[in-house]
Scaffold this active site. Structure first.
Site, PDB file in Angstrom:
ATOM      1  N   ARG A  31       0.888  -0.926  -0.191  1.00 21.14           N
ATOM      2  CA  ARG A  31      -0.123   0.116  -0.065  1.00 21.14           C
ATOM      3  C   ARG A  31       0.730   1.223  -0.177  1.00 21.14           C
ATOM      4  O   ARG A  31       0.959   2.238  -0.686  1.00 21.14           O
ATOM      5  CB  ARG A  31      -0.310  -0.158   1.539  1.00 21.14           C
TER       6      ARG A  31
ATOM      7  N   HIS B 138       0.219   4.683  -2.624  1.00 23.66           N
ATOM      8  CA  HIS B 138       0.643   5.654  -2.531  1.00 23.66           C
ATOM      9  C   HIS B 138       1.577   7.018  -2.615  1.00 23.66           C
ATOM     10  O   HIS B 138       1.594   8.138  -2.639  1.00 23.66           O
ATOM     11  CB  HIS B 138       0.193   5.962  -0.326  1.00 23.66           C
TER      12      HIS B 138
ATOM     13  N   VAL C 273       0.554   9.639  -5.605  1.00 25.33           N
ATOM     14  CA  VAL C 273       0.351  10.621  -5.213  1.00 25.33           C
ATOM     15  C   VAL C 273       1.949  11.925  -5.030  1.00 25.33           C
ATOM     16  O   VAL C 273       2.960  11.686  -4.907  1.00 25.33           O
ATOM     17  CB  VAL C 273       0.439  11.035  -3.509  1.00 25.33           C
TER      18      VAL C 273
ATOM     19  N   ASP D 177       7.994   8.382  -6.053  1.00 23.43           N
ATOM     20  CA  ASP D 177       9.993   9.757  -5.734  1.00 23.43           C
ATOM     21  C   ASP D 177       9.735  10.019  -4.569  1.00 23.43           C
ATOM     22  O   ASP D 177      10.553  10.298  -3.450  1.00 23.43           O
ATOM     23  CB  ASP D 177       9.423  11.035  -5.957  1.00 23.43           C
TER      24      ASP D 177
ATOM     25  N   SER E 211       7.843  10.663  -1.726  1.00 23.93           N
ATOM     26  CA  SER E 211       7.306  11.319  -0.741  1.00 23.93           C
ATOM     27  C   SER E 211       6.712  10.990   0.596  1.00 23.93           C
ATOM     28  O   SER E 211       7.005  12.070   1.681  1.00 23.93           O
ATOM     29  CB  SER E 211       6.892  12.558  -2.026  1.00 23.93           C
TER      30      SER E 211
ATOM     31  N   ASN F 162      -4.156   8.406   4.863  1.00 22.13           N
ATOM     32  CA  ASN F 162      -2.768   7.978   5.130  1.00 22.13           C
ATOM     33  C   ASN F 162      -2.485   7.594   6.772  1.00 22.13           C
ATOM     34  O   ASN F 162      -1.466   7.422   6.953  1.00 22.13           O
ATOM     35  CB  ASN F 162      -1.586   9.388   4.939  1.00 22.13           C
TER      36      ASN F 162
ATOM     37  N   HIS G 117      -6.049  -5.845  -3.197  1.00 23.31           N
ATOM     38  CA  HIS G 117      -6.761  -5.605  -1.694  1.00 23.31           C
ATOM     39  C   HIS G 117      -7.214  -7.194  -1.232  1.00 23.31           C
ATOM     40  O   HIS G 117      -7.725  -7.643  -0.882  1.00 23.31           O
ATOM     41  CB  HIS G 117      -8.408  -4.920  -2.288  1.00 23.31           C
ATOM     42  N   THR G 118      -7.067  -8.540  -2.348  1.00 24.30           N
ATOM     43  CA  THR G 118      -6.054  -9.988  -1.484  1.00 24.30           C
ATOM     44  C   THR G 118      -5.644  -9.802  -0.113  1.00 24.30           C
ATOM     45  O   THR G 118      -5.409 -10.740   0.332  1.00 24.30           O
ATOM     46  CB  THR G 118      -5.615 -10.458  -2.889  1.00 24.30           C
TER      47      THR G 118
ATOM     48  N   THR H 184      -8.564 -15.830   1.757  1.00 21.37           N
ATOM     49  CA  THR H 184      -7.539 -16.040   2.009  1.00 21.37           C
ATOM     50  C   THR H 184      -6.728 -14.087   1.390  1.00 21.37           C
ATOM     51  O   THR H 184      -5.892 -14.032   1.353  1.00 21.37           O
ATOM     52  CB  THR H 184      -6.861 -16.244   0.304  1.00 21.37           C
TER      53      THR H 184
ATOM     54  N   ASP I 270      -3.593 -13.905  -4.091  1.00 21.88           N
ATOM     55  CA  ASP I 270      -4.451 -14.624  -5.025  1.00 21.88           C
ATOM     56  C   ASP I 270      -5.386 -14.280  -5.687  1.00 21.88           C
ATOM     57  O   ASP I 270      -5.484 -13.102  -5.520  1.00 21.88           O
ATOM     58  CB  ASP I 270      -4.521 -15.867  -4.354  1.00 21.88           C
TER      59      ASP I 270
HETATM   60  C1  HEM Z   1      -8.615   1.778  -6.828  1.00 21.23           C
HETATM   61  C2  HEM Z   1      -8.061   2.699  -5.419  1.00 21.23           C
HETATM   62  C3  HEM Z   1      -7.767   2.672  -3.578  1.00 21.23           C
HETATM   63  C4  HEM Z   1      -8.616   2.555  -2.570  1.00 21.23           C
HETATM   64  C5  HEM Z   1      -9.798   3.358  -3.109  1.00 21.23           C
HETATM   65  C6  HEM Z   1      -7.675   1.706  -1.719  1.00 21.23           C
HETATM   66  C7  HEM Z   1      -8.452   2.037  -0.613  1.00 21.23           C
HETATM   67  C8  HEM Z   1      -7.801   1.038   0.334  1.00 21.23           C
HETATM   68  C9  HEM Z   1      -8.542   1.311   2.071  1.00 21.23           C
HETATM   69  C10 HEM Z   1     -10.054   2.186   2.272  1.00 21.23           C
HETATM   70  C11 HEM Z   1      -8.067   0.929   2.842  1.00 21.23           C
HETATM   71  C12 HEM Z   1      -8.341   0.736   4.628  1.00 21.23           C
HETATM   72  C13 HEM Z   1      -7.543   1.055   4.942  1.00 21.23           C
HETATM   73  C14 HEM Z   1      -7.921   1.797   6.865  1.00 21.23           C
HETATM   74  O1  HEM Z   1      -8.375   1.069   6.718  1.00 21.23           O
HETATM   75  O2  HEM Z   1      -6.575   0.696   6.756  1.00 21.23           O
HETATM   76  C15 HEM Z   1      -6.807   0.088   1.770  1.00 21.23           C
HETATM   77  C16 HEM Z   1      -5.753  -0.600   1.858  1.00 21.23           C
HETATM   78  C17 HEM Z   1      -5.134  -1.349   1.190  1.00 21.23           C
HETATM   79  N1  HEM Z   1      -5.138  -1.133  -0.632  1.00 21.23           N
HETATM   80 FE1  HEM Z   1      -6.204   0.257  -1.031  1.00 21.23          FE
HETATM   81  N2  HEM Z   1      -7.467   1.133  -2.195  1.00 21.23           N
HETATM   82  C18 HEM Z   1      -6.670   1.297  -3.538  1.00 21.23           C
HETATM   83  C19 HEM Z   1      -5.906   0.429  -4.451  1.00 21.23           C
HETATM   84  C20 HEM Z   1      -4.563   0.630  -4.098  1.00 21.23           C
HETATM   85  C21 HEM Z   1      -4.271  -0.396  -4.303  1.00 21.23           C
HETATM   86  C22 HEM Z   1      -3.796  -0.140  -6.056  1.00 21.23           C
HETATM   87  C23 HEM Z   1      -2.975  -1.193  -3.949  1.00 21.23           C
HETATM   88  C24 HEM Z   1      -1.873  -1.401  -4.458  1.00 21.23           C
HETATM   89  C25 HEM Z   1      -1.413  -2.113  -5.960  1.00 21.23           C
HETATM   90  C26 HEM Z   1      -3.873  -1.280  -2.773  1.00 21.23           C
HETATM   91  C27 HEM Z   1      -3.655  -1.982  -1.646  1.00 21.23           C
HETATM   92  C28 HEM Z   1      -3.925  -1.584  -0.477  1.00 21.23           C
HETATM   93  C29 HEM Z   1      -3.621  -3.086   0.765  1.00 21.23           C
HETATM   94  C30 HEM Z   1      -2.445  -3.999   0.759  1.00 21.23           C
HETATM   95  C31 HEM Z   1      -4.465  -3.115   1.509  1.00 21.23           C
HETATM   96  C32 HEM Z   1      -3.758  -3.355   2.818  1.00 21.23           C
HETATM   97  C33 HEM Z   1      -2.618  -1.859   4.081  1.00 21.23           C
HETATM   98  C34 HEM Z   1      -2.219  -2.704   5.335  1.00 21.23           C
HETATM   99  O3  HEM Z   1      -3.515  -3.566   5.735  1.00 21.23           O
HETATM  100  O4  HEM Z   1      -1.870  -2.098   6.005  1.00 21.23           O
HETATM  101  N3  HEM Z   1      -5.097  -0.084  -2.655  1.00 21.23           N
HETATM  102  N4  HEM Z   1      -6.837   0.478   0.692  1.00 21.23           N
END
Ligand code: HEM
Ligand SMILES: *[C@@H]1O[C@H](CO)[C@@H](O)[C@H](O)[C@H]1NC(C)=O
Ligand SMILES: *[C@@H]1O[C@H](CO)[C@@H](O)[C@H](O)[C@H]1NC(C)=O
Ligand SMILES: *[C@@H]1O[C@H](CO)[C@@H](O)[C@H](O)[C@H]1NC(C)=O
Ligand SMILES: *[C@@H]1O[C@H](CO)[C@@H](O)[C@H](O)[C@H]1NC(C)=O
Ligand SMILES: CC(=O)N[C@H]1CO[C@H](CO)[C@@H](O)[C@@H]1O
Length: 355
Positions: free
Chosen positions: A77, A81, A85, A89, A91, A109, A210-211, A258, A263
């Site tokens: 994640r 980020h 943004v 880089d 940042s 963030n 989000h897997t 999972t 996956d």
């Molecule tokens: C498309 C728009 C996206 C939105 C709206 C979004 C939104 C979010 C939100 C709200 C969370 C949970 C934050 C929390 O409540 O703690 C999250 C977690 C996460 N996101 Fe996304 N996300 C997006 C795209 C991505 C992308 C492109 C990736 C990576 C390729 C990604 C990877 C992750 C991961 C791995 C988590 C879990 C983080 C953790 O467990 O610390 N997300 N995302």
């Protein structure tokens, strides 16, 4: 004689096909299709200046994930980020940046994991020890994201390197404008991604991140109170065990099937209306994205191929290369200004009484 030749040939054929099977394409980084590389980036950028780079990163993470698999999600994640943004880089790492651990200025963030920032700094210290200060923090972030994916069961792809670290903090407005909230529908997500040069395929593939990982109740409890009719009823009552009322500080897993494995089950969740965020589930509602979601749910190899392509594309957003930016000494802070460096030099000269 003819028979023996024949069986020899068929043995040879058998051996060849076995060799092909054992070199399974899913684990061979060269078998993926990559987008064009930005000028200044190269897959073997540090080949002569830091040949141990990739093994240092991977060995550190292998060990770290044994005690905290959640770190993989945190690092993946972080790269997302960083890139969305102001470009990839680093940042996002700056203390005091809108999305860094300092000010924590913008809603998205707030939930970046402190352990991810710590890991980047520790890995950079190991790299510096082995190679000197030649590798940028932005490249370390990109490499840790790749290893987080591959060590969690996902594709092991090649990362173009040669990014430089940015000199500017990301503003709160920049962060908010570029990271769409989880309440976004596909229209809103696409306009955010299109603005960065990413398309519909990229949206569906990258959301596959989000897997793995966690979400706080506050990221989706607007879908529980009142209950979103597009959410599976069993899933909603399951989530309410963790988030019994609005605004708790509890967390739950992003992928109920999972949770720690990279996956294609995230897309299976969506087919079952068990996506956590509106931004996830709407991809199965919207006709522009629904066919892609179904394809990925049916075919993990296809998802991995598309994910690799889109990640490498994302990893090149507005990168600084060549002599732009800098190689930070400390990933959490910009290097001291030239003026700041001059002062100790003047001091040393004074101490040795050259004058
Ligand atoms: C498309 C728009 C996206 C939105 C709206 C979004 C939104 C979010 C939100 C709200 C969370 C949970 C934050 C929390 O409540 O703690 C999250 C977690 C996460 N996101 Fe996304 N996300 C997006 C795209 C991505 C992308 C492109 C990736 C990576 C390729 C990604 C990877 C992750 C991961 C791995 C988590 C879990 C983080 C953790 O467990 O610390 N997300 N995302
Ligand atoms: C998507 O969300 C925007 C607001 O963010 C709204 O104006 C628009 O009507 C929504 N589109 C659909 C198809 O629901
Ligand atoms: C979630 O938070 C609420 C209130 O903040 C608490 O009462 C509840 O026990 C928590 N549930 C779980 C499963 O952690
Ligand atoms: C939950 O928190 C949000 C933002 O802080 C606030 O606007 C809302 O009123 C709160 N809702 C409840 C039910 O406490
Ligand atoms: C790196 O920079 C941060 C932010 O300025 C600072 O808190 C930290 O102590 C620095 N770390 C080292 C090892 O100098
Ligand atoms: C939810 C939220 O906005 N949290 C904080 C994140 O950053 C902004 C800026 O500081 C703060 O105003 C918020 O309190």
């Amino acid at each position: 004689m003819a028979a023996r030749t024949c069986s020899f040939v068929s043995l040879l054929l058998l051996a060849t096909s076995l060799a092909v099977i054992s070199l399974s394409p899913a684990t061979n980084a060269d078998s993926y299709t990559y987008p064009p590389l930005q000028k200044g980036l190269d897959f073997s950028y540090y080949k002569s200046t830091c040949p141990q780079l990739e093994s240092i990163v991977k060995n550190y993470l292998k060990k770290a994930f044994k005690s905290d698999i959640g770190l993989a999600a945190g690092l993946l994640r972080l790269h997302f980020h960083d890139c969305f943004v102001q470009g990839c880089d680093a940042s996002v790492l700056l203390d005091g940046s809108a999305s860094g651990p300092g000010e924590k200025q913008a809603p998205p963030n707030l939930t970046l994991r402190p352990a991810a920032f710590k890991a980047i700094n520790e890995i950079r210290a190991l790299i510096d020890k082995a190679c000197g200060r030649v590798v940028s923090c932005a490249d370390v972030v990109a490499l840790t994201a790749r290893d987080s994916v591959s060590l969690s069961g996902g594709p092991n792809y090649k990362v173009p390197l040669g990014r430089r670290d940015g000199l500017n903090f990301a503003s709160r407005d920049d962060t908010l404008a570029n990271l769409p909230p989880p309440s976004s529908n596909v229209t809103k997500l696409l306009s955010a991604l299109n603005g960065l040069g990413l398309d519909t395929n990229d949206l569906v593939a990258l959301s596959g991140g989000h897997t793995i990982g966690l979400a706080h109740c506050t990221s989706f409890d607007d879908r529980l109170f009142p209950q979103d009719p597009t959410m599976n009823k069993w899933f909603a009552s399951h989530l309410k065990l963790t988030c019994p009322v609005k605004n708790t500080t509890n967390t739950t897993v992003n992928d109920i099937r999972t949770p720690n494995t990279f996956d294609n089950k995230y897309y299976v969740d969506l087919l079952n209306r068990q996506g956590l965020f509106t931004s996830d589930q709407d991809m199965y509602t919207d006709s522009r994205t629904k066919p892609i979601v179904i394809d990925f749910a049916k075919n993990q190899d296809l998802f991995f191929q598309k994910f690799v392509y889109s990640m490498v594309k994302m990893g090149q957003l507005s990168v600084l290369t060549g002599t732009n930016g800098e190689i930070r000494a400390n990933c959490s802070a910009k290097n001291p200004s030239r003026f700041g460096i001059l002062q100790p030099v003047i001091q040393i000269i004074g101490d040795t009484q050259l004058f």
